[in-house]
Design a protein around this motif. Structure first.
Motif, short mmCIF file in Angstrom:
data_model
loop_
_atom_site.label_atom_id
_atom_site.label_comp_id
_atom_site.label_asym_id
_atom_site.label_seq_id
_atom_site.Cartn_x
_atom_site.Cartn_y
_atom_site.Cartn_z
N LYS A 266 0.81 -1.22 0.00
CA LYS A 266 0.00 0.00 0.00
C LYS A 266 0.85 1.27 0.00
CE LYS A 266 -4.05 -2.15 2.15
NZ LYS A 266 -5.11 -2.04 3.17
N GLU A 267 2.13 1.11 -0.33
CA GLU A 267 3.03 2.26 -0.42
C GLU A 267 3.04 2.82 -1.84
OE1 GLU A 267 4.58 3.58 2.22
OE2 GLU A 267 3.60 2.06 3.48
N ILE A 268 3.48 4.06 -1.96
CA ILE A 268 3.55 4.72 -3.26
C ILE A 268 4.85 4.33 -3.95
CG2 ILE A 268 3.63 6.95 -4.44
CD1 ILE A 268 1.90 8.03 -2.12
N ALA A 269 4.74 3.68 -5.10
CA ALA A 269 5.91 3.23 -5.85
C ALA A 269 6.42 4.30 -6.80
CB ALA A 269 5.57 1.95 -6.62
N TRP A 270 5.55 5.19 -7.23
CA TRP A 270 5.90 6.27 -8.16
C TRP A 270 4.86 7.36 -8.02
CZ3 TRP A 270 3.34 8.51 -12.38
CH2 TRP A 270 4.12 9.33 -13.22
N ALA A 271 5.28 8.59 -8.22
CA ALA A 271 4.33 9.71 -8.14
C ALA A 271 4.75 10.82 -9.09
CB ALA A 271 4.24 10.25 -6.71
N TYR A 272 3.76 11.51 -9.60
CA TYR A 272 4.03 12.72 -10.38
C TYR A 272 3.27 13.88 -9.76
CZ TYR A 272 3.86 16.47 -13.69
OH TYR A 272 3.96 17.72 -14.23
N LYS A 273 3.96 14.99 -9.57
CA LYS A 273 3.33 16.27 -9.26
C LYS A 273 4.16 17.34 -9.95
CE LYS A 273 5.66 17.19 -4.83
NZ LYS A 273 5.43 17.47 -3.38
N ALA A 274 3.59 18.53 -10.10
CA ALA A 274 4.30 19.60 -10.79
C ALA A 274 5.63 19.87 -10.10
CB ALA A 274 3.43 20.86 -10.82
N LYS A 275 6.70 20.02 -10.89
CA LYS A 275 8.03 20.17 -10.32
C LYS A 275 8.25 21.54 -9.69
CE LYS A 275 10.73 16.78 -12.89
NZ LYS A 275 11.94 16.56 -13.73
N ASP A 276 7.62 22.56 -10.24
CA ASP A 276 7.84 23.91 -9.72
C ASP A 276 6.69 24.31 -8.80
OD1 ASP A 276 10.28 24.27 -11.13
OD2 ASP A 276 9.14 24.60 -12.96
N ASN A 277 5.74 25.04 -9.29
CA ASN A 277 4.57 25.41 -8.50
C ASN A 277 3.63 24.22 -8.42
OD1 ASN A 277 2.24 26.45 -7.41
ND2 ASN A 277 1.81 27.85 -9.10
N PRO A 278 3.44 23.58 -7.26
CA PRO A 278 2.60 22.39 -7.20
C PRO A 278 1.17 22.65 -7.64
CG PRO A 278 3.11 23.19 -4.99
CD PRO A 278 3.98 23.94 -5.94
N GLN A 279 0.68 23.88 -7.42
CA GLN A 279 -0.69 24.19 -7.81
C GLN A 279 -0.82 24.46 -9.30
OE1 GLN A 279 -1.38 27.24 -4.70
NE2 GLN A 279 -3.07 25.94 -4.06
N GLY A 280 0.30 24.39 -10.03
CA GLY A 280 0.23 24.47 -11.48
C GLY A 280 -0.43 23.25 -12.09
N PHE A 281 -0.52 22.18 -11.33
CA PHE A 281 -1.22 20.96 -11.75
C PHE A 281 -2.32 20.69 -10.73
CE2 PHE A 281 -0.92 16.07 -11.55
CZ PHE A 281 -2.01 15.91 -12.38
N PHE A 282 -3.56 21.01 -11.11
CA PHE A 282 -4.67 20.84 -10.16
C PHE A 282 -5.99 20.73 -10.91
CE2 PHE A 282 -7.56 22.93 -6.84
CZ PHE A 282 -7.79 21.72 -6.19
N PRO A 312 9.05 8.93 -16.92
CA PRO A 312 9.13 8.41 -15.55
C PRO A 312 9.82 9.38 -14.60
CG PRO A 312 9.65 6.68 -17.11
CD PRO A 312 9.55 7.95 -17.91
N GLU A 313 10.67 10.25 -15.13
CA GLU A 313 11.36 11.24 -14.29
C GLU A 313 10.52 12.48 -14.05
OE1 GLU A 313 13.67 8.30 -15.92
OE2 GLU A 313 12.79 9.90 -17.16
N GLY A 314 9.33 12.54 -14.65
CA GLY A 314 8.43 13.66 -14.42
C GLY A 314 8.61 14.82 -15.36
N ASP A 315 9.32 14.63 -16.47
CA ASP A 315 9.49 15.70 -17.44
C ASP A 315 8.34 15.68 -18.44
OD1 ASP A 315 12.00 16.54 -16.43
OD2 ASP A 315 12.97 14.85 -17.45
N ILE A 316 7.76 16.85 -18.70
CA ILE A 316 6.66 16.97 -19.66
C ILE A 316 7.23 16.94 -21.08
CG2 ILE A 316 4.81 18.46 -20.52
CD1 ILE A 316 4.46 19.49 -17.67
N VAL A 317 6.68 16.06 -21.92
CA VAL A 317 7.19 15.92 -23.29
C VAL A 317 6.12 16.23 -24.34
CG1 VAL A 317 8.98 14.28 -22.64
CG2 VAL A 317 6.72 13.42 -23.26
N TRP A 318 4.89 16.46 -23.90
CA TRP A 318 3.81 16.83 -24.82
C TRP A 318 2.68 17.43 -24.00
CZ3 TRP A 318 -1.33 14.85 -25.64
CH2 TRP A 318 -1.93 15.28 -26.85
N GLU A 319 2.06 18.49 -24.54
CA GLU A 319 0.92 19.10 -23.85
C GLU A 319 -0.09 19.58 -24.88
OE1 GLU A 319 0.83 22.02 -20.20
OE2 GLU A 319 0.86 23.20 -22.06
N TYR A 320 -1.36 19.37 -24.56
CA TYR A 320 -2.47 19.74 -25.46
C TYR A 320 -3.60 20.29 -24.61
CZ TYR A 320 -6.65 18.87 -28.38
OH TYR A 320 -7.84 18.98 -29.07
#
Length: 356
Positions: A266-282, A312-320
């Motif tokens: 029940k542990e988190i094996a991987w997570a993504y959240k915005a790297k800079d301003n966390p509220q940029g992804f909400f 997997p490293e959390g880098d954005i490679v495409w956005e629409y």
């Protein structure tokens, strides 16, 4: 007169062809009557005209047919989230199958053996509703607090299994203190697993669980405020569970994450959240994610109508950003996306019908 913030940039706003996962993405703007298959240039390569719907959750079946939730005329239960009509269309838009249940809401899946699994509201007596603990006092919907159930029907629409959320312990699983008392769990995901069990997500309980139809027992669950109103729970090929953690019930800053959970620990094996301003992804109320064949993850930030792919490293490679604005009563013009799904050009769902 009033002012509103306009989404100035739509379509593909960022693209790294060396890292994104080539393919096609299926979207259905909430409240609209179109389902679109877009490529990574943001071009519509195929389209279905369907009935209006609020969530309009849809996906492609292995044979390339479209399975979708649409709004029926006589919806029952919580009006905002109801759909009621489950339909299957072929590639050319011909209606092949449908099942009407005015209580159906949020999610439905066509089953390989025929028929469908879906979520449905149920009627509660005032005394039954009063037994459900938690939530904001006096925040019930106009029809009161509704119960909920998971239902499975066969190809002819006959009910073959039902699991009622009344089986949840009211002391162990109360509604979150900040949640509306609209329904027992505000379920938003019913995901059939390969072993015949079902993975269920309950937004207002911060709860995901697996129920076994053979025993009607919950065989696994995780309840954690870190998921905070989560959506789109699904099992990955490695056995872990991917979930869009909305962040709506966070105790401090509100921001969304995508979590991969190891069910054994029940542990988190991987997570993504915005790297800079966390509220940029909400996205507080809708959203989803999908692990792609490349190992990247496609994320649907639904409340912004934004899709983006991360490594997997959390880098954005495409956005629409969805350019299709729909005028929805009570909300005005929105480009919300409940979920989205990615398909490779040579996948069995696409079968080379269109080019990425």
């Amino acid at each position: 007169h009033y002012f509103r913030m306009l989404t100035l940039n739509t379509g593909v706003t960022f693209s790294d062809p060396n890292q994104f996962t080539r393919g096609l993405v299926l979207i259905a703007p909430i409240g609209g009557s179109q389902v679109q298959l877009i490529n990574y240039k943001g071009e519509v390569v195929h389209e279905w005209q369907v009935g209006n719907g609020f969530t309009n959750w849809c996906y492609l079946l292995p044979n390339g047919n479209l399975f979708i939730n649409e709004r029926c005329d006589n919806r029952k239960g919580v009006a905002l989230t109801g759909s009621g009509l489950m339909r299957e269309y072929d590639w050319d838009g011909n209606l092949l199958w449908e099942h009407l249940d005015p209580y159906q809401h949020h999610d439905a899946r066509k089953l390989p053996q025929g028929g469908a699994a879906y979520l449905a509201f149920t009627e509660l007596t005032p005394s039954e509703a009063a037994q459900v603990k938690g939530g904001v006092p006096h925040s019930e919907s106009p029809g009161g607090l509704y119960g909920e159930a998971v239902r499975v029907v066969d190809e002819n629409g006959a009910l073959v299994w039902e699991w009622d959320l009344a089986q949840l312990d009211n002391d162990k699983f109360p509604l979150h203190a900040n949640a509306n008392r609209w329904s027992r769990g505000h379920t938003n995901t019913v995901c059939p697993l390969d072993d015949g069990t079902y993975l269920i997500s309950c937004k207002v309980l911060n709860l995901i669980f697996i129920v076994d139809p053979k025993t009607d027992k919950i065989i696994w669950y995780k309840q954690d405020v870190i998921m905070s109103g989560q959506h789109d729970a699904q099992q990955l090929e490695n056995g872990n569970i991917l979930v869009f953690a909305n962040g709506v019930y966070s105790s401090d800053l509100h921001f969304s994450q995508v979590l991969e959970i190891d069910p054994a620990t029940k542990e988190i094996a991987w997570a993504y959240k915005a790297k800079d301003n966390p509220q940029g992804f909400f996205s507080p109320h809708i959203g989803g994610a999908q692990r792609l064949a490349s190992g990247n993850t496609l994320i649907c930030e639904g409340a912004k109508g934004c899709l983006f792919e991360v490594t997997p490293e959390g880098d954005i490679v495409w956005e629409y950003v969805c350019p299709q604005m729909v005028d929805v009563p009570g909300f005005g013009e929105i480009n919300w996306l409940f979920r989205a799904r990615h398909y490779l050009e040579d996948s069995q769902e696409i079968q080379g019908r269109v080019k990425a």
